[in-house]
Design a protein around this motif. Structure first.
Motif, mmCIF file in Angstrom:
data_model
loop_
_atom_site.group_PDB
_atom_site.id
_atom_site.type_symbol
_atom_site.label_atom_id
_atom_site.label_comp_id
_atom_site.label_asym_id
_atom_site.label_seq_id
_atom_site.Cartn_x
_atom_site.Cartn_y
_atom_site.Cartn_z
ATOM 1 N N LEU A 25 0.841 -1.199 0.000
ATOM 2 C CA LEU A 25 0.000 0.000 0.000
ATOM 3 C C LEU A 25 0.872 1.244 0.000
ATOM 4 O O LEU A 25 1.920 1.266 0.653
ATOM 5 N N ASP A 29 -2.482 5.621 1.787
ATOM 6 C CA ASP A 29 -3.574 4.660 1.904
ATOM 7 C C ASP A 29 -3.484 3.889 3.223
ATOM 8 O O ASP A 29 -4.511 3.554 3.832
ATOM 9 N N ALA A 32 -4.758 6.066 6.019
ATOM 10 C CA ALA A 32 -6.214 6.105 5.953
ATOM 11 C C ALA A 32 -6.811 4.799 6.467
ATOM 12 O O ALA A 32 -7.756 4.811 7.272
ATOM 13 N N HIS A 33 -6.284 3.659 6.014
ATOM 14 C CA HIS A 33 -6.831 2.373 6.456
ATOM 15 C C HIS A 33 -6.752 2.229 7.962
ATOM 16 O O HIS A 33 -7.696 1.736 8.602
ATOM 17 N N THR A 84 -5.046 11.507 7.688
ATOM 18 C CA THR A 84 -5.128 12.116 6.366
ATOM 19 C C THR A 84 -5.918 13.414 6.444
ATOM 20 O O THR A 84 -6.783 13.596 7.315
ATOM 21 N N ARG A 220 -15.094 2.342 9.599
ATOM 22 C CA ARG A 220 -13.646 2.458 9.415
ATOM 23 C C ARG A 220 -12.910 1.799 10.587
ATOM 24 O O ARG A 220 -11.871 1.149 10.397
#
Length: 373
Positions: A25, A29, A32-33, A84, A220
Motif C-alpha cells: 500500500l 492509503d 487512511a486504512h 489524512t 472504518r
C-alpha cells in the motif's frame, strides 16, 4: 452466536492492522486504512508504517506532511494523531464536544468562569493573521482577557479543543527535530472541517438520529480493528460509544461474542484468518494503536504487561502477542524479553531486529542484541 477465542481475535487484529503480512500500500492509503496513527512521539509513526508496509520509504511520509495530505492534530482521545487531510476534515467536528470535555476533565477548576465561546473567538482572532504560533505565544496574546487563569489551561483548551489546529512541519518529519508550531486546520488545508448535521444535538447526529459521521467512524474502525465491542470503539475514539451510529449500522454488520461474553461487531466480509495462521515477529512503536485501540487489550497483550502500552514502551510481537520491549542504544536494537524465548523465537527476533536497525540507521548498522529473560 459464534464465540471467537483470544487467538482468533489476535489473528483478526493482526490482519486488519497490516501486521500479519506487510501490505503493498502507499503510505497515504495505509494511514487512511489505519484511521490514523498515534503520534505524540513524532518519529514513532515511521516505525509503525515500516512494520506494516513492504516498500515504505520514510521520506514519503515526510512529503505527505509537507504537501498537506496528512496532518498532525489532536483527535481521537485528545491525543496527537497523524491522519489524512480528508479524514480530519470529515471527522473533526464530530470530536469537538469530546475534546472540550477531555480538556475540562483536566483543567475544569482552572477554567471555571471562562466563557469558552469567547476564548475560542479570541484564539481565532489571534490566529487570523496566518502566522504559526507556539502554545505559549498564543496564550500570551489572549491571556490579558483572563487574568489569573493559568496559561497552560488556556492553551490546552484553545489548541486541543476550541480551534482545530495542526502541528506544522518540520515537526514530525523524518529525523528532524522541531518544536510544536500551530496553525488553524482551515488555514493549513484551505478548507473548514465539515459541519455537524443540523440537529437538536450538535456534533452528534442528523435530524433522523442516524449519526452519519459516527457510522463512517464505526465502519472504518471495524475495518482496521474489528471484530470489536462498542466499549473498544469508545476506548479508541474517546467518543461515547456512538449508540445512534451502531443502531443505524447494525443491520449491515455481523455479531460474535468473545470468551467474556461481550458482543463483538464486525463487517461481514472483513478478514478473520484461521487462528493457526503463523504470525511473524513485528517491532511496534510507542503507543501503537494495535494495542491502544481497544478497551480489552487481552487479544494482543497480557494483563500483566498492560501498563507498557500506556507508558510509551516500544514492544515486540512474537506469535502475535507482546513478548518483549525494545530500545536503541548506539545504533544497536536491544530487545528485552518478557518471557522465555525458544531458540527459534530468539532467532526470529534477532532477524527482525537487524532489519529495524538497518531501517533506523539508513543501513549503517544491523546490530541487534536480544537480552536473556
Amino acid at each position: 452466536m459464534t464465540v471467537l477465542d483470544t487467538r482468533t481475535l489476535n489473528r483478526a487484529t493482526l490482519a486488519r492492522q497490516l501486521l500479519l503480512d506487510r501490505a503493498d500500500l502507499p503510505a497515504l492509503d495505509a494511514v487512511a486504512h489505519l484511521c490514523g496513527l498515534q503520534a505524540q512521539e513524532p518519529q514513532e509513526p515511521f516505525v509503525g508504517l515500516w512494520s506494516r508496509l513492504r516498500a515504505f520509504e520514510p521520506g514519503t511520509l515526510s512529503d505527505l506532511l509537507v504537501e498537506r495530505r496528512v496532518v498532525r492534530t489532536h483527535l481521537m482521545r485528545r491525543t496527537v494523531h497523524l491522519v489524512t487531510a480528508d479524514d480530519v476534515l470529515a471527522w473533526r467536528t464530530r470530536h469537538d464536544a469530546m475534546l472540550r470535555q477531555r480538556v475540562l476533565g483536566v483543567y475544569r477548576r482552572e477554567l471555571d468562569g471562562v466563557d469558552l465561546d469567547a476564548l475560542a473567538a479570541a484564539g481565532r482572532e489571534t490566529m487570523a493573521d496566518g502566522e504559526p504560533r507556539t502554545m505559549a505565544e498564543l496564550t500570551r496574546a489572549v491571556a490579558d482577557r483572563w487574568p489569573g487563569v493559568p496559561a497552560r489551561a488556556l492553551g490546552e483548551m484553545l489548541i486541543a479543543a476550541l480551534v482545530p489546529m495542526v502541528q506544522l512541519p518540520p515537526r514530525g518529519l523524518w529525523r528532524t527535530k522541531g518544536g510544536v508550531r500551530n496553525l488553524p486546520l482551515a488555514t493549513w488545508l484551505g478548507e473548514e472541517p465539515e459541519p455537524a448535521p443540523s440537529s437538536p444535538s450538535p456534533n452528534t447526529s442528523s435530524p433522523d438520529g442516524s449519526d452519519p459521521v459516527g457510522q463512517a467512524l464505526l465502519r472504518r474502525y471495524l475495518a482496521a480493528f474489528g471484530p470489536a465491542a462498542t466499549a473498544d470503539l469508545r476506548a479508541w475514539s474517546g467518543l461515547a460509544g456512538l449508540p445512534a451510529a451502531v443502531a443505524a449500522a447494525r443491520p449491515d454488520l455481523v455479531s460474535f461474542r468473545d470468551e467474556r461474553g461481550r458482543e463483538l461487531l464486525d463487517l461481514p466480509d472483513a478478514p478473520r484468518p484461521d487462528p493457526d495462521t503463523p504470525a511473524p515477529v513485528r517491532f511496534l512503536p510507542a503507543f501503537d494503536n494495535a494495542i491502544l485501540g481497544y478497551q480489552d487489550r487481552g487479544r494482543i497483550i497480557d494483563d500483566a504487561h498492560r501498563g507498557l502500552s500506556v507508558a510509551g514502551e516500544r514492544v515486540v510481537l512474537v506469535d502475535g502477542r507482546v513478548a518483549a520491549t525494545w530500545t536503541v542504544e548506539e545504533d544497536t536494537v536491544v530487545a528485552t524479553p518478557l518471557r522465555r524465548f525458544s531458540r527459534a523465537e530468539r532467532g526470529e527476533v534477532a532477524e527482525e531486529g537487524r532489519a529495524v536497525a538497518a531501517f533506523l540507521s539508513d543501513k549503517a548498522s544491523e546490530r541487534v542484541r536480544v537480552e536473556t529473560f
